[in-house]
Design a protein around this motif. Sequence first.
Motif, PDB file in Angstrom:
ATOM      1  N   PRO A 123       0.749  -1.305   0.244  1.00  0.00           N
ATOM      2  CA  PRO A 123       0.059  -0.030   0.069  1.00  0.00           C
ATOM      3  C   PRO A 123       1.070   1.212   0.236  1.00  0.00           C
ATOM      4  N   ASP A 124       1.920   1.235   0.654  1.00  0.00           N
ATOM      5  CA  ASP A 124       2.664   2.506   0.625  1.00  0.00           C
ATOM      6  C   ASP A 124       3.382   2.809  -0.758  1.00  0.00           C
ATOM      7  N   GLU A 125       4.022   1.760  -1.240  1.00  0.00           N
ATOM      8  CA  GLU A 125       4.658   1.777  -2.458  1.00  0.00           C
ATOM      9  C   GLU A 125       3.534   2.167  -3.682  1.00  0.00           C
ATOM     10  N   ALA A 126       2.363   1.642  -3.704  1.00  0.00           N
ATOM     11  CA  ALA A 126       1.248   2.051  -4.522  1.00  0.00           C
ATOM     12  C   ALA A 126       0.954   3.643  -4.265  1.00  0.00           C
ATOM     13  N   ARG A 127       0.859   4.117  -3.104  1.00  0.00           N
ATOM     14  CA  ARG A 127       0.637   5.439  -2.918  1.00  0.00           C
ATOM     15  C   ARG A 127       1.928   6.366  -3.599  1.00  0.00           C
ATOM     16  N   GLN A 128       3.199   5.839  -3.547  1.00  0.00           N
ATOM     17  CA  GLN A 128       4.257   6.744  -4.181  1.00  0.00           C
ATOM     18  C   GLN A 128       4.174   6.671  -5.426  1.00  0.00           C
ATOM     19  N   ARG A 129       3.733   5.461  -6.158  1.00  0.00           N
ATOM     20  CA  ARG A 129       3.747   5.121  -7.679  1.00  0.00           C
ATOM     21  C   ARG A 129       2.532   5.764  -8.307  1.00  0.00           C
ATOM     22  N   LEU A 130       1.226   5.489  -7.710  1.00  0.00           N
ATOM     23  CA  LEU A 130       0.126   6.126  -8.403  1.00  0.00           C
ATOM     24  C   LEU A 130      -0.207   7.653  -8.223  1.00  0.00           C
ATOM     25  N   SER A 131      -0.998   8.308  -9.040  1.00  0.00           N
ATOM     26  CA  SER A 131      -1.403   9.480  -8.847  1.00  0.00           C
ATOM     27  C   SER A 131      -2.525   9.395  -7.539  1.00  0.00           C
ATOM     28  N   PRO A 132      -2.491  10.551  -6.816  1.00  0.00           N
ATOM     29  CA  PRO A 132      -3.295  10.611  -5.797  1.00  0.00           C
ATOM     30  C   PRO A 132      -4.668  10.133  -6.063  1.00  0.00           C
ATOM     31  N   LEU A 133      -5.251  10.448  -7.082  1.00  0.00           N
ATOM     32  CA  LEU A 133      -6.621   9.783  -7.398  1.00  0.00           C
ATOM     33  C   LEU A 133      -6.606   8.247  -7.695  1.00  0.00           C
ATOM     34  N   LEU A 134      -5.713   7.780  -8.396  1.00  0.00           N
ATOM     35  CA  LEU A 134      -5.629   6.243  -8.509  1.00  0.00           C
ATOM     36  C   LEU A 134      -5.114   5.544  -7.073  1.00  0.00           C
ATOM     37  N   ALA A 135      -4.288   6.363  -6.423  1.00  0.00           N
ATOM     38  CA  ALA A 135      -3.886   5.574  -4.985  1.00  0.00           C
ATOM     39  C   ALA A 135      -5.104   5.486  -4.250  1.00  0.00           C
ATOM     40  N   ARG A 136      -6.296   6.350  -4.094  1.00  0.00           N
ATOM     41  CA  ARG A 136      -7.392   6.304  -3.431  1.00  0.00           C
ATOM     42  C   ARG A 136      -8.193   5.226  -3.836  1.00  0.00           C
ATOM     43  N   ARG A 137      -8.418   5.111  -5.276  1.00  0.00           N
ATOM     44  CA  ARG A 137      -9.177   3.946  -5.996  1.00  0.00           C
ATOM     45  C   ARG A 137      -8.341   2.519  -5.519  1.00  0.00           C
ATOM     46  N   ALA A 138      -7.089   2.598  -5.571  1.00  0.00           N
ATOM     47  CA  ALA A 138      -6.551   1.147  -5.449  1.00  0.00           C
ATOM     48  C   ALA A 138      -6.786   0.712  -3.774  1.00  0.00           C
ATOM     49  N   ALA A 139      -6.533   1.755  -3.205  1.00  0.00           N
ATOM     50  CA  ALA A 139      -6.726   1.224  -1.450  1.00  0.00           C
ATOM     51  C   ALA A 139      -8.158   1.033  -1.487  1.00  0.00           C
ATOM     52  N   ALA A 140      -9.015   1.641  -1.928  1.00  0.00           N
ATOM     53  CA  ALA A 140     -10.564   1.313  -1.719  1.00  0.00           C
ATOM     54  C   ALA A 140     -10.723   0.143  -2.393  1.00  0.00           C
ATOM     55  N   ALA A 141     -10.222  -0.454  -3.526  1.00  0.00           N
ATOM     56  CA  ALA A 141     -10.283  -1.556  -4.047  1.00  0.00           C
ATOM     57  C   ALA A 141      -9.736  -2.553  -3.339  1.00  0.00           C
ATOM     58  N   LEU A 142      -8.658  -2.427  -2.965  1.00  0.00           N
ATOM     59  CA  LEU A 142      -8.065  -3.568  -1.772  1.00  0.00           C
ATOM     60  C   LEU A 142      -8.870  -3.739  -0.684  1.00  0.00           C
ATOM     61  N   LYS A 143      -9.320  -2.810  -0.006  1.00  0.00           N
ATOM     62  CA  LYS A 143     -10.283  -2.826   1.008  1.00  0.00           C
ATOM     63  C   LYS A 143     -11.517  -3.676   0.854  1.00  0.00           C
ATOM     64  N   ALA A 144     -12.368  -3.297  -0.376  1.00  0.00           N
ATOM     65  CA  ALA A 144     -13.160  -4.030  -0.868  1.00  0.00           C
ATOM     66  C   ALA A 144     -12.816  -5.548  -1.045  1.00  0.00           C
ATOM     67  N   ALA A 145     -11.769  -5.674  -1.373  1.00  0.00           N
ATOM     68  CA  ALA A 145     -11.526  -7.091  -1.983  1.00  0.00           C
ATOM     69  C   ALA A 145     -11.242  -7.918  -0.650  1.00  0.00           C
ATOM     70  N   THR A 146     -10.758  -7.291   0.303  1.00  0.00           N
ATOM     71  CA  THR A 146     -10.449  -8.134   1.286  1.00  0.00           C
ATOM     72  C   THR A 146     -11.523  -8.118   2.450  1.00  0.00           C
ATOM     73  N   GLY A 147     -12.404  -7.102   2.286  1.00  0.00           N
ATOM     74  CA  GLY A 147     -13.594  -7.040   3.004  1.00  0.00           C
ATOM     75  C   GLY A 147     -14.714  -7.634   2.669  1.00  0.00           C
ATOM     76  N   GLY A 148     -14.899  -8.027   1.510  1.00  0.00           N
ATOM     77  CA  GLY A 148     -16.202  -8.617   0.957  1.00  0.00           C
ATOM     78  C   GLY A 148     -17.409  -7.994   0.256  1.00  0.00           C
ATOM     79  N   PHE A 149     -16.955  -6.449   0.182  1.00  0.00           N
ATOM     80  CA  PHE A 149     -18.016  -5.542  -0.227  1.00  0.00           C
ATOM     81  C   PHE A 149     -17.758  -4.712  -1.406  1.00  0.00           C
ATOM     82  N   THR A 150     -18.524  -4.084  -1.925  1.00  0.00           N
ATOM     83  CA  THR A 150     -18.378  -3.217  -3.128  1.00  0.00           C
ATOM     84  C   THR A 150     -18.601  -1.743  -2.564  1.00  0.00           C
ATOM     85  N   ARG A 151     -17.525  -0.916  -3.142  1.00  0.00           N
ATOM     86  CA  ARG A 151     -17.695   0.543  -2.747  1.00  0.00           C
ATOM     87  C   ARG A 151     -17.793   1.376  -3.844  1.00  0.00           C
ATOM     88  N   TYR A 152     -18.666   2.497  -3.631  1.00  0.00           N
ATOM     89  CA  TYR A 152     -18.970   3.407  -4.645  1.00  0.00           C
ATOM     90  C   TYR A 152     -18.063   4.794  -4.148  1.00  0.00           C
TER      91      TYR A 152
END
Length: 160
Positions: A123-152
Motif C-alpha cells: 500500500p505504501d509503494e502504491a501511494r508513491q507510484r500512483l497519482s493521488p486519485l488512483l492511489a485512493r481508488r486502489a486502496a479502496a479496491a484492496l479494502k473491498a477485496a479483503t472486506g467482501g464488499f463493493t464500494r462507490y
Amino acid sequence: MTSPPGDYTATLPRKRMGSAVLLRDDLSRVLLVEPVYKGYWELPGGVVEESESPYLAAVRETKEELGLSIVPGRLLVVDWVPPCTGRTEGVMFVYDGGVLGVTRTVEIHLPADELRGWAWSTPDEARQRLSPLLARRAAAALKAATGGFTRYLENGNPVV
C-alpha cells in the motif's frame, strides 16, 4: 454503432468509462503497471470501447497489457471522476482479479510500446507510484477485496 433514427437515448450525455483489475499476490501486494506515456503507474486496465461492457473491457485489457487470460471476480469499486483540465468526467470500474500465484506471474508479457514495467506494490509503494486519485481508488479496491464488499467512490473518495 449508430442509433436508429428517432432514438432519444442518442441525444443524452455520454461519459468516458474505464475498467481495471486488482491483482494481488499472497502477501496482499497489488500489481501495478508503468505506462510509457504517463508519469505515474496504474492498475492494469484501460478504456471501455464502444459497445463493450466494463467487465469485458477488464478481461481484454488484462490480456493486452499483461498477456494473461483471466476471469475477473466481483466488482470492487465504481468511481465517478469529475471533469478537470485535460480530462472529461468518467466512470471507472475495478474488478477483483484475485491472487496471482508465481506460476501465473511468470506468464506476464508486457507490450513494450505501451508499458515500461510492472511491480508488486505494498500500500505504501502504491501511494508513491500512483497519482493521488488512483492511489485512493486502489486502496479502496484492496479494502473491498479483503472486506467482501463493493464500494462507490467519487474522485477516489468513498461516498457511503
